[in-house]
Design a protein around this motif. Structure first.
Motif, short mmCIF file in Angstrom:
data_model
loop_
_atom_site.label_atom_id
_atom_site.label_comp_id
_atom_site.label_asym_id
_atom_site.label_seq_id
_atom_site.Cartn_x
_atom_site.Cartn_y
_atom_site.Cartn_z
N VAL A 1 14.61 1.85 -0.12
CA VAL A 1 14.35 0.43 0.14
C VAL A 1 13.26 0.38 1.21
CG1 VAL A 1 15.29 -1.76 0.95
CG2 VAL A 1 16.72 -0.22 -0.41
N PHE B 1 17.86 8.00 6.19
CA PHE B 1 18.16 6.97 7.20
C PHE B 1 19.65 6.70 7.36
CE2 PHE B 1 13.83 4.58 6.41
CZ PHE B 1 13.15 5.65 6.95
N ILE C 1 4.87 10.92 2.57
CA ILE C 1 5.07 10.75 1.13
C ILE C 1 5.40 12.07 0.45
CG2 ILE C 1 3.89 10.06 -0.99
CD1 ILE C 1 2.70 7.78 0.62
N VAL D 1 0.84 -1.20 0.00
CA VAL D 1 0.00 0.00 0.00
C VAL D 1 0.88 1.25 0.00
CG1 VAL D 1 -1.67 1.37 1.34
CG2 VAL D 1 -1.97 -1.10 1.15
N TYR D 2 1.87 1.30 0.92
CA TYR D 2 2.72 2.48 1.03
C TYR D 2 3.53 2.70 -0.25
CZ TYR D 2 1.71 1.67 5.98
OH TYR D 2 1.10 1.45 7.17
N1 LIG Z 1 12.19 3.00 3.55
C1 LIG Z 1 11.03 3.34 4.11
N2 LIG Z 1 10.60 4.62 4.05
C2 LIG Z 1 9.42 4.98 4.59
O1 LIG Z 1 9.05 6.17 4.56
C3 LIG Z 1 8.62 3.97 5.22
C4 LIG Z 1 9.10 2.66 5.24
N3 LIG Z 1 10.30 2.37 4.70
N4 LIG Z 1 8.38 1.67 5.83
C5 LIG Z 1 7.07 1.91 6.40
C6 LIG Z 1 6.87 3.36 6.83
C7 LIG Z 1 5.43 3.77 6.91
N5 LIG Z 1 5.24 4.77 5.87
C8 LIG Z 1 4.01 5.28 5.49
C9 LIG Z 1 3.82 5.97 4.30
C10 LIG Z 1 2.57 6.41 3.91
C11 LIG Z 1 1.47 6.20 4.70
C12 LIG Z 1 0.13 6.66 4.23
O2 LIG Z 1 -0.04 7.02 3.09
N6 LIG Z 1 -0.90 6.63 5.09
C13 LIG Z 1 -2.26 6.98 4.75
C14 LIG Z 1 -3.18 5.77 4.75
C15 LIG Z 1 -2.63 4.57 4.02
C16 LIG Z 1 -3.55 3.35 4.11
O3 LIG Z 1 -4.66 3.42 3.55
O4 LIG Z 1 -3.16 2.35 4.76
C17 LIG Z 1 -2.81 7.94 5.78
O5 LIG Z 1 -2.33 7.91 6.93
O6 LIG Z 1 -3.73 8.69 5.46
C18 LIG Z 1 1.63 5.55 5.91
C19 LIG Z 1 2.88 5.10 6.30
C20 LIG Z 1 6.41 4.96 5.22
N7 LIG Z 1 7.38 4.24 5.77
#
Ligand SMILES: Nc1nc(=O)c2c([nH]1)NC[C@@H]1CN(c3ccc(C(=O)N[C@@H](CCC(=O)O)C(=O)O)cc3)C=[N+]21
Ligand SMILES: [Mg+2]
Length: 281
Positions: free
Chosen positions: A95, A121, A266, A47-48
């Motif tokens: 990654v 990171f 994002i 998803v992400y």
């Molecule tokens: N190398 C790396 N970089 C990251 O930046 C990274 C990662 N690994 N691993 C996991 C975490 C988590 N993360 C998110 C990104 C977008 C939403 C996002 O779009 N959330 C939406 C909802 C998404 C849904 O519907 O599940 C919101 O909060 O409105 C959430 C969490 C980036 N991460």
């Protein structure tokens, strides 16, 4: 009644600003490219990663996707990263974490060139943040600063309490708030009197990873509450580390989940990609 901090709207604003910047760069003959690597097919990661690719497409950044099987070896992954480090057509390398257990996460993070470390990171990126040098800042904390600034919430001189001390959120968050001249307290799982400390926060940033743990009893009247958590509750609905229904009536401002911090992560990733391309000269 708290003011709702709308991360969806603010991230859209940022993406529109970046979209303009990217078309100006394109007019000068510069195309921006982000390599997105996912190992295995964890559904949340998919998803992400999907959201990241969508954001790239919207802004006009090329995304080069690597969907690698779960069995990919550490050597294979390191070799792909090495190629991407040397590829002048690639500006950012991401990654997706977590990687499968047989791969050493730290080795992977260290292998990405700091010039292309759009996640922020790499130890060099974290060190630069710590001593106030230019470098990439971890996207979630950077996004939270934007949420506060664009919602006109003053940071300077305020008491900011960060719950959580991870390398990707809690620690860089505390450093960024310090850079903005807040008075910063970091709390974690061994903190005594967590509730009392949280109750003193003007800005409470919650990154503990426990669904709905922070209720109104942790929050000072009128405080700003930022929720970094993302979970699914018993009804399979998305929720954060904050019990929104309980906290919303006492907070001055609050982020929802979804539509709060997540979309900002994002947007800031996109921002870092554009910066990586701009810094190239
Ligand atoms: N190398 C790396 N970089 C990251 O930046 C990274 C990662 N690994 N691993 C996991 C975490 C988590 N993360 C998110 C990104 C977008 C939403 C996002 O779009 N959330 C939406 C909802 C998404 C849904 O519907 O599940 C919101 O909060 O409105 C959430 C969490 C980036 N991460
Ligand atoms: Mg990130």
């Amino acid at each position: 009644m708290a003011k709702l901090i709308n991360g969806k709207e603010i991230s859209q604003q940022i993406k529109d600003e970046l979209k303009e910047k990217v078309s100006a760069l394109k007019a000068q003959g510069k195309n921006i490219c982000l390599a997105v690597i996912q190992v295995g097919n964890d559904p949340a990661s998919s998803v992400y990663v999907g959201n990241k690719k969508k954001a790239c497409a919207y802004i006009g950044i090329e995304s080069r996707a690597f969907e690698l099987p779960e069995e990919t070896t550490e050597e294979e992954l390191l070799s792909i990263i090495k190629d991407l480090n040397e590829d002048d057509g690639v500006h950012g390398i991401l990654v997706q974490l977590p990687v499968p257990k047989h791969i050493n996460e730290e080795k992977i993070i260290n292998a990405i060139s700091p010039k292309k470390d759009v996640d922020g990171f790499h130890p060099e990126s974290v060190g630069s943040l710590c001593i106030g040098r230019p470098g990439f800042v971890s996207c979630t904390p950077a996004g939270i600063i934007q949420l506060l600034k664009r919602s006109e919430i003053d940071i300077e001189g305020k008491h900011c309490v960060v719950i959580g001390r991870s390398n990707i959120v809690g620690k860089p968050m505390a450093l960024l708030m310090l850079r903005e001249n807040a008075t910063v307290t970091i709390c974690h799982s061994r903190t005594k009197n967590l509730k009392e400390i949280c109750k003193e926060a003007d800005i409470l940033i919650v990154a503990i990873g426990k669904p709905k743990m922070i209720d109104a009893s942790y929050v000072k009247d009128g405080a700003t509450v930022i929720d970094v958590g993302i979970h699914r509750d018993a009804n399979n609905k998305l929720c954060g580390d904050v019990d929104f229904a309980s906290v919303e009536p006492v907070a001055g401002a609050i982020t929802p989940v979804p539509g709060g911090v997540g979309p900002m992560t994002i947007a800031m990733l996109m921002n870092n990609c554009v910066e990586a391309a701009e810094r190239e000269e």
